[in-house]
Design a protein around this motif. Structure first.
Motif, PDB file in Angstrom:
ATOM      1  N   MET A   2     -84.100 -32.890  -6.207  1.00 42.30           N
ATOM      2  CA  MET A   2     -83.808 -33.900  -5.192  1.00 42.30           C
ATOM      3  C   MET A   2     -84.064 -33.324  -3.807  1.00 42.30           C
ATOM      4  N   GLY A   3     -84.350 -34.207  -2.875  1.00 37.46           N
ATOM      5  CA  GLY A   3     -84.479 -33.767  -1.499  1.00 37.46           C
ATOM      6  C   GLY A   3     -83.145 -33.324  -0.939  1.00 37.46           C
ATOM      7  N   LEU A   4     -83.188 -32.400  -0.021  1.00 34.05           N
ATOM      8  CA  LEU A   4     -81.973 -31.907   0.615  1.00 34.05           C
ATOM      9  C   LEU A   4     -81.690 -32.718   1.877  1.00 34.05           C
ATOM     10  N   PRO A   5     -80.443 -33.127   2.081  1.00 32.17           N
ATOM     11  CA  PRO A   5     -80.119 -33.819   3.329  1.00 32.17           C
ATOM     12  C   PRO A   5     -80.591 -33.045   4.558  1.00 32.17           C
ATOM     13  N   ALA A   6     -80.518 -31.715   4.500  1.00 31.94           N
ATOM     14  CA  ALA A   6     -80.974 -30.901   5.636  1.00 31.94           C
ATOM     15  C   ALA A   6     -82.456 -31.089   5.905  1.00 31.94           C
ATOM     16  N   GLU A   7     -83.238 -31.400   4.862  1.00 26.49           N
ATOM     17  CA  GLU A   7     -84.665 -31.650   5.055  1.00 26.49           C
ATOM     18  C   GLU A   7     -84.883 -32.962   5.796  1.00 26.49           C
ATOM     19  N   PHE A   8     -84.034 -33.928   5.540  1.00 25.14           N
ATOM     20  CA  PHE A   8     -84.067 -35.162   6.322  1.00 25.14           C
ATOM     21  C   PHE A   8     -83.721 -34.868   7.780  1.00 25.14           C
ATOM     22  N   GLY A   9     -82.654 -34.087   7.988  1.00 26.48           N
ATOM     23  CA  GLY A   9     -82.238 -33.749   9.344  1.00 26.48           C
ATOM     24  C   GLY A   9     -83.309 -33.003  10.111  1.00 26.48           C
ATOM     25  N   SER A  10     -84.004 -32.087   9.452  1.00 24.15           N
ATOM     26  CA  SER A  10     -85.048 -31.332  10.141  1.00 24.15           C
ATOM     27  C   SER A  10     -86.233 -32.223  10.489  1.00 24.15           C
ATOM     28  N   LEU A  11     -86.497 -33.252   9.659  1.00 23.73           N
ATOM     29  CA  LEU A  11     -87.574 -34.187   9.982  1.00 23.73           C
ATOM     30  C   LEU A  11     -87.191 -35.050  11.181  1.00 23.73           C
ATOM     31  N   VAL A  12     -85.934 -35.411  11.280  1.00 20.13           N
ATOM     32  CA  VAL A  12     -85.459 -36.143  12.466  1.00 20.13           C
ATOM     33  C   VAL A  12     -85.725 -35.320  13.726  1.00 20.13           C
ATOM     34  N   VAL A  13     -85.375 -34.050  13.676  1.00 23.35           N
ATOM     35  CA  VAL A  13     -85.588 -33.177  14.840  1.00 23.35           C
ATOM     36  C   VAL A  13     -87.072 -33.057  15.150  1.00 23.35           C
ATOM     37  N   HIS A  14     -87.898 -32.918  14.119  1.00 20.40           N
ATOM     38  CA  HIS A  14     -89.336 -32.794  14.359  1.00 20.40           C
ATOM     39  C   HIS A  14     -89.911 -34.054  14.994  1.00 20.40           C
ATOM     40  N   ILE A  15     -89.548 -35.220  14.460  1.00 21.12           N
ATOM     41  CA  ILE A  15     -90.052 -36.473  15.024  1.00 21.12           C
ATOM     42  C   ILE A  15     -89.635 -36.604  16.481  1.00 21.12           C
ATOM     43  N   ALA A  16     -88.381 -36.274  16.759  1.00 14.90           N
ATOM     44  CA  ALA A  16     -87.885 -36.370  18.134  1.00 14.90           C
ATOM     45  C   ALA A  16     -88.642 -35.421  19.054  1.00 14.90           C
ATOM     46  N   SER A  17     -89.037 -34.264  18.534  1.00 13.72           N
ATOM     47  CA  SER A  17     -89.668 -33.232  19.354  1.00 13.72           C
ATOM     48  C   SER A  17     -91.170 -33.427  19.523  1.00 13.72           C
ATOM     49  N   ASN A  18     -91.807 -34.105  18.570  1.00 10.40           N
ATOM     50  CA  ASN A  18     -93.264 -34.231  18.561  1.00 10.40           C
ATOM     51  C   ASN A  18     -93.679 -35.517  19.278  1.00 10.40           C
ATOM     52  N   THR A  19     -94.092 -35.387  20.515  1.00 11.84           N
ATOM     53  CA  THR A  19     -94.341 -36.538  21.373  1.00 11.84           C
ATOM     54  C   THR A  19     -95.498 -37.414  20.892  1.00 11.84           C
ATOM     55  N   TYR A  20     -96.403 -36.868  20.119  1.00 13.90           N
ATOM     56  CA  TYR A  20     -97.579 -37.646  19.705  1.00 13.90           C
ATOM     57  C   TYR A  20     -97.351 -38.433  18.412  1.00 13.90           C
ATOM     58  N   LEU A  21     -96.169 -38.300  17.839  1.00  9.99           N
ATOM     59  CA  LEU A  21     -95.850 -38.998  16.597  1.00  9.99           C
ATOM     60  C   LEU A  21     -95.188 -40.328  16.946  1.00  9.99           C
ATOM     61  N   ASN A  22     -95.906 -41.421  16.695  1.00 13.00           N
ATOM     62  CA  ASN A  22     -95.422 -42.737  17.135  1.00 13.00           C
ATOM     63  C   ASN A  22     -95.941 -43.832  16.215  1.00 13.00           C
ATOM     64  N   GLY A  23     -95.090 -44.834  15.954  1.00 11.28           N
ATOM     65  CA  GLY A  23     -95.488 -45.998  15.185  1.00 11.28           C
ATOM     66  C   GLY A  23     -95.735 -45.725  13.721  1.00 11.28           C
ATOM     67  N   GLU A  24     -95.137 -44.678  13.180  1.00 12.16           N
ATOM     68  CA  GLU A  24     -95.459 -44.240  11.820  1.00 12.16           C
ATOM     69  C   GLU A  24     -94.222 -44.253  10.925  1.00 12.16           C
ATOM     70  N   THR A  25     -94.453 -44.523   9.633  1.00 11.58           N
ATOM     71  CA  THR A  25     -93.426 -44.346   8.608  1.00 11.58           C
ATOM     72  C   THR A  25     -93.806 -43.157   7.750  1.00 11.58           C
ATOM     73  N   LEU A  26     -92.902 -42.188   7.655  1.00 10.39           N
ATOM     74  CA  LEU A  26     -93.155 -40.952   6.910  1.00 10.39           C
ATOM     75  C   LEU A  26     -92.324 -40.947   5.636  1.00 10.39           C
ATOM     76  N   ARG A  27     -92.995 -40.832   4.496  1.00  8.58           N
ATOM     77  CA  ARG A  27     -92.290 -40.697   3.224  1.00  8.58           C
ATOM     78  C   ARG A  27     -91.808 -39.256   3.075  1.00  8.58           C
ATOM     79  N   LEU A  28     -90.548 -39.115   2.708  1.00  9.15           N
ATOM     80  CA  LEU A  28     -89.951 -37.795   2.452  1.00  9.15           C
ATOM     81  C   LEU A  28     -89.462 -37.832   1.008  1.00  9.15           C
ATOM     82  N   ASP A  29     -90.376 -37.547   0.061  1.00  5.18           N
ATOM     83  CA  ASP A  29     -90.061 -37.915  -1.331  1.00  5.18           C
ATOM     84  C   ASP A  29     -90.600 -36.993  -2.402  1.00  5.18           C
ATOM     85  N   GLY A  30     -91.212 -35.861  -2.043  1.00  7.76           N
ATOM     86  CA  GLY A  30     -91.728 -34.957  -3.062  1.00  7.76           C
ATOM     87  C   GLY A  30     -92.836 -35.551  -3.905  1.00  7.76           C
ATOM     88  N   GLY A  31     -93.480 -36.619  -3.410  1.00 10.74           N
ATOM     89  CA  GLY A  31     -94.597 -37.213  -4.130  1.00 10.74           C
ATOM     90  C   GLY A  31     -94.213 -38.180  -5.228  1.00 10.74           C
TER      91      GLY A  31
END
Length: 258
Positions: free
Chosen positions: A223-252
């Motif tokens: 299963m995915g780790l809640p911390a992996e969700f949290g780190s993706l939140v931080v990355h999205i917030a930090s990466n200014t060029y990431l916009n208008g996108e839906t990112l699957r966090l699902d191990g494929g």
């Protein structure tokens, strides 16, 4: 966006993925306002992360006045809102017709949409109104970031998930037009669509159920780790060029019909 000393609103922040987002944002130097109905768990988060960094507001995301009051209180305490992370939501199950061919109660369908979809939009729109007041920051002139939470059910809803899949599909559908609406203000909008995440609720499921779900995950086989969700939140917030996108966090994983 540079996160140090910014202010985030996190709905559903008292537990699960929302709590993981609060943990990671606080670690990055963000002050966090938790919007949730579970006061006991929210207060635990406040004490763990520090009352000077985290504040709790009892909020029903589907209620306009409840959210408006909490937004105003957050601004009064922390001075601004730069991030909005929408994690509040409810699960629901029920086929269109049950075994006796009786239809799913309309009230059950409407409640799922009210919390998951309307609640997400309600908080996002009111948070955006505050973000628009922020001075532009950085080379891009960024004023804020909105991160919504959908689900892989938005794409592969299983039997009995009509209400839930519709609510999460609506969040995916909101992402690009909302990003376009807010682009001239320097406010980005993205969505995370988690797969099978190892939240306390999922870990409480029967082991056979957990094993069957993990078997469908491509890699890594867990299963995915809640911390992996949290780190993706931080990355999205930090990466200014990431916009208008839906990112699957699902191990494929790609869910089957049942």
């Amino acid at each position: 966006m540079e996160l140090q000393n910014k202010v985030a609103v996190v709905t559903g922040g008292a537990s699960g993925l929302g709590r993981a987002a609060c943990d990671q944002l606080a670690a990055a130097g963000v002050k966090v306002a938790i919007f949730d109905l579970n006061e006991e768990l929210a207060q635990e988060a406040v004490q763990a992360l520090g009352p000077d960094k985290v504040r709790y507001q009892r909020v029903d995301v589907s209620d306009e006045q409840s959210v408006a009051t909490a937004i105003a209180d957050t601004v009064d305490v922390f001075g601004a809102i730069h991030l909005c992370v929408n994690c509040a939501g409810i699960g629901s199950a029920g086929k269109v017709l049950n075994r006796d061919n009786e239809p799913l109660p309309l009230a059950a369908f409407e409640k799922t949409l009210a919390v998951n979809l309307t609640g997400t939009f309600n908080v996002a729109r009111l948070a955006a109104a505050q973000m628009a007041k922020n001075p532009p920051q950085g080379e891009a002139g960024e004023r804020g970031v909105i991160i919504n939470t959908a689900s892989i059910a938005a794409y592969e809803g299983q039997m009995g998930q009509c209400a839930y899949a519709a609510s999460k599909g609506g969040i995916v559908g909101l992402t690009l037009p909302m990003a376009r609406d807010l682009a001239t203000l320097g406010i980005r909008v993205n969505t995370i669509a988690p797969g099978i995440m190892g939240t306390p609720l999922m870990r409480a499921a029967p082991q056979q159920v957990q094993d069957n779900l993990v078997a469908a995950i491509q890699f890594p086989k867990r299963m995915g780790l809640p911390a992996e969700f949290g780190s993706l939140v931080v990355h999205i917030a930090s990466n200014t060029y990431l916009n208008g996108e839906t990112l699957r966090l699902d191990g494929g994983i790609r869910m089957q019909a049942r």
